[in-house]
Design a protein around this motif. Structure first.
Motif, PDB file in Angstrom:
ATOM      1  N   TRP A 142      -2.913   5.912  -4.908  1.00  0.00           N
ATOM      2  CA  TRP A 142      -2.818   5.682  -3.215  1.00  0.00           C
ATOM      3  C   TRP A 142      -1.278   6.190  -3.299  1.00  0.00           C
ATOM      4  O   TRP A 142      -0.523   5.907  -3.791  1.00  0.00           O
ATOM      5  CB  TRP A 142      -2.970   4.315  -2.962  1.00  0.00           C
TER       6      TRP A 142
ATOM      7  N   LEU B  10      -5.730   4.955 -11.424  1.00  0.00           N
ATOM      8  CA  LEU B  10      -5.956   4.884 -10.138  1.00  0.00           C
ATOM      9  C   LEU B  10      -3.988   5.391  -9.017  1.00  0.00           C
ATOM     10  O   LEU B  10      -3.086   4.534  -9.591  1.00  0.00           O
ATOM     11  CB  LEU B  10      -5.689   3.209  -9.729  1.00  0.00           C
TER      12      LEU B  10
ATOM     13  N   PHE C 225      -1.820   3.896   1.599  1.00  0.00           N
ATOM     14  CA  PHE C 225      -3.316   2.971   1.407  1.00  0.00           C
ATOM     15  C   PHE C 225      -4.017   2.676   3.030  1.00  0.00           C
ATOM     16  O   PHE C 225      -2.888   1.755   3.147  1.00  0.00           O
ATOM     17  CB  PHE C 225      -4.137   2.454  -0.091  1.00  0.00           C
ATOM     18  N   PRO C 226      -4.948   3.016   2.836  1.00  0.00           N
ATOM     19  CA  PRO C 226      -6.356   3.402   2.899  1.00  0.00           C
ATOM     20  C   PRO C 226      -5.922   5.372   3.462  1.00  0.00           C
ATOM     21  O   PRO C 226      -6.805   5.652   3.144  1.00  0.00           O
ATOM     22  CB  PRO C 226      -6.949   2.891   3.718  1.00  0.00           C
TER      23      PRO C 226
ATOM     24  N   TRP D 213      -9.861   6.205   2.861  1.00  0.00           N
ATOM     25  CA  TRP D 213     -10.768   5.593   2.514  1.00  0.00           C
ATOM     26  C   TRP D 213     -11.086   5.181   3.983  1.00  0.00           C
ATOM     27  O   TRP D 213     -10.760   3.748   4.193  1.00  0.00           O
ATOM     28  CB  TRP D 213     -10.112   4.108   1.084  1.00  0.00           C
TER      29      TRP D 213
ATOM     30  N   GLY E  73      -6.135   7.990  -1.417  1.00  0.00           N
ATOM     31  CA  GLY E  73      -6.640   6.706  -2.769  1.00  0.00           C
ATOM     32  C   GLY E  73      -6.718   7.803  -3.990  1.00  0.00           C
ATOM     33  O   GLY E  73      -7.841   8.899  -3.623  1.00  0.00           O
TER      34      GLY E  73
ATOM     35  N   PRO F 246       0.924  -1.371   0.288  1.00  0.00           N
ATOM     36  CA  PRO F 246      -0.052   0.137  -0.079  1.00  0.00           C
ATOM     37  C   PRO F 246       0.991   1.618   0.145  1.00  0.00           C
ATOM     38  O   PRO F 246      -0.037   3.071   0.658  1.00  0.00           O
ATOM     39  CB  PRO F 246      -0.313  -0.571   1.736  1.00  0.00           C
TER      40      PRO F 246
END
Length: 473
Positions: free
Chosen positions: A149, A147, A152-153, A170, A156, A133
């Motif tokens: 990131w 997309l 992440f989360p 997110w 994002g 991530p």
């Protein structure tokens, strides 16, 4: 004397079989059941040559020796090559994947779910390397136009159809921007987004209690989905209307286009009664359910105990029966062009046996069969794993007037050719072969190149001569 000799050899062979390894058996497309448990060779209907050592590896090559596919402990690792398209790929358990397209100079490599990449031989704006991530900037993947990131989360960014959704973090806080798009959401408390480009809007509050989604003008939307659960829910569009009261207790569906259909439901989706054009639903789940949709007729009894379905395509009528999905699984296919022809059948009683009957004189049975029902269309699983459980096999081919039985991976094999009224028995592979026919008895011991043979007399065979001595029985 011959009978006593044969009986003695049978006893010795049976004793020797306790510690013997199964002999190698070559495969052909004409004798799909004549397969050894480990090493095998075969030729496919397309003329490709297959070799392998079950269950460790296999390789498929065309008639020129070009590699088409290979695997090691499939599905752990497998490789596919398409020479005409200049594409090659390999996969490790479908989690680590590599693909090379020489025609476009593109290479993809993924290690799910941590690393994703796409590189071309020339610079391209679509190239990327992403580590999840931590960081990623990935175009045209995962259902998004782009997309991004970062840790992440925590951060994002999703681009699709001109709308840019930024989430920090997110899925709780989202900001929607872009040409003709705007919105802000704090999940699950509330949010609103709208698009002047697509003339649509979505709102929610205390998700999932209140929601509203519309397309078309705000004062007269062409389609609308809204609800305040569990009291009321509405879904309407041109030619369609569905309402639910005290969800999921009472509701109905009324469709007038592009086809006619009307249904009432109680405790949806358990109890549903529906009628319409080429559609029928009578569902009292889990006790009984019967539905017809576009010719697909399906019945459940005491779900998931019993399922029965019938459907047809351009040439065949199909009927399938299942008990607990896979414990019993039977499929029957009948020709629509020739209804008087014998049907084809495939039956599995898991894990005990599988049987096949093509309706044209070819019948096969195998015990045991623990994997076939789960991979009915996977030829590599059938080639590498199914024969490993071949404790007993039966093969009948009426076109060649042949009946075969084999036990313990062809360690003991018995065959009969009714046209010749002859029986053949082989024990421990090539160690001992017997043949009996009216007025004829013969045997071969230790193979055709080295051993003993009896036909009209006893002969010793060596690699240098086929009959070095002969003795009267």
């Amino acid at each position: 004397m011959l009978q006593h000799l044969i009986r003695a050899l049978l006893v010795l062979t049976a004793l020797a079989s306790v510690g013997a390894a199964a002999a190698r058996a070559d495969e052909t497309t004409a004798e799909t059941f004549d397969r050894g448990p480990f090493w095998f060779r075969s030729v496919t209907a397309e003329g490709d040559h297959v070799t392998g050592l079950r269950p460790f590896w296999d390789a498929v090559r065309d008639d020129e020796g070009q590699l088409i596919s290979a695997s090691v402990l499939y599905p752990l690792w497998h490789r596919e090559v398409a020479p005409a398209a200049e594409v090659s790929r390999w996969s490790f358990f479908n989690l680590i994947n590599y693909e090379r397209n020489d025609a476009t100079g593109t290479t993809r490599f993924d290690a799910w779910p941590f690393y994703f990449s796409r590189q071309t031989d020339t610079d391209s704006s679509d190239d990327y390397r992403a580590v999840f991530p931590i960081y990623g900037d990935v175009p045209q993947r995962f259902g998004q136009d782009r997309l991004n990131w970062v840790f992440f989360p925590l951060y994002g960014r999703f681009e699709k159809n001109g709308a840019v959704t930024t989430t920090t973090p997110w899925p709780f806080i989202k900001t929607i921007t872009g040409e003709g798009h705007r919105g802000f959401e704090v999940w699950p408390l509330g949010g609103h987004r709208e698009s002047t480009m697509h003339e649509s809007a979505e709102s929610f509050a205390l998700w999932p209690l209140y929601y509203r989604k519309r397309t078309g003008p705000a004062d007269n939307p062409t389609s609308l989905q809204t609800g305040f659960l569990p009291l009321y829910a509405l879904d309407r569009s041109p030619g369609y209307r569905s309402e639910t009261y005290l969800w999921p207790f009472f509701g109905y569906v009324d469709r007038t286009e592009p086809y006619q259909y009307h249904a009432r439901h109680y405790f949806w989706p358990l109890w549903v009664q529906g009628r319409g054009d080429d559609r029928y639903v009578n569902r009292w789940a889990p006790f009984y359910s019967h539905s017809i949709r576009r010719g697909y007729d399906k019945t459940w009894v005491m779900w998931p105990l019993w399922r029965q379905a019938t459907w047809h395509d351009a040439n065949l009528q199909h009927e399938r029966r299942q008990f607990l999905y896979f414990l019993y699984h039977s499929t029957v296919q009948t020709s629509l062009h020739n209804p008087d022809a014998a049907p084809a059948r495939k039956t599995h009683l898991w894990p005990f046996f599988s049987s096949w009957d093509n309706g044209a004189g070819r019948k096969q049975v195998q015990a045991f069969s623990p994997v076939e029902v789960f991979f009915p269309h996977n030829e590599r699983v059938r080639r590498l794993w199914t024969p490993l459980f071949n404790v007993y096999r039966y093969n009948r081919d009426d076109s060649e007037d042949v009946v075969e039985h084999s036990v313990l991976w062809n360690l003991i094999k018995w065959s009969r050719r009714p046209g010749e009224r002859a029986h053949r028995v082989s024990l421990l592979g090539p160690l001992l072969r017997l043949r009996t026919a009216p007025g004829e008895k013969s045997f071969t011991l230790f193979g055709d190149q080295l051993g003993l043979e009896y036909d009209d007399g006893l002969r010793a065979r060596t690699p240098f001569t086929s009959s070095s001595s002969t003795a009267s029985p």
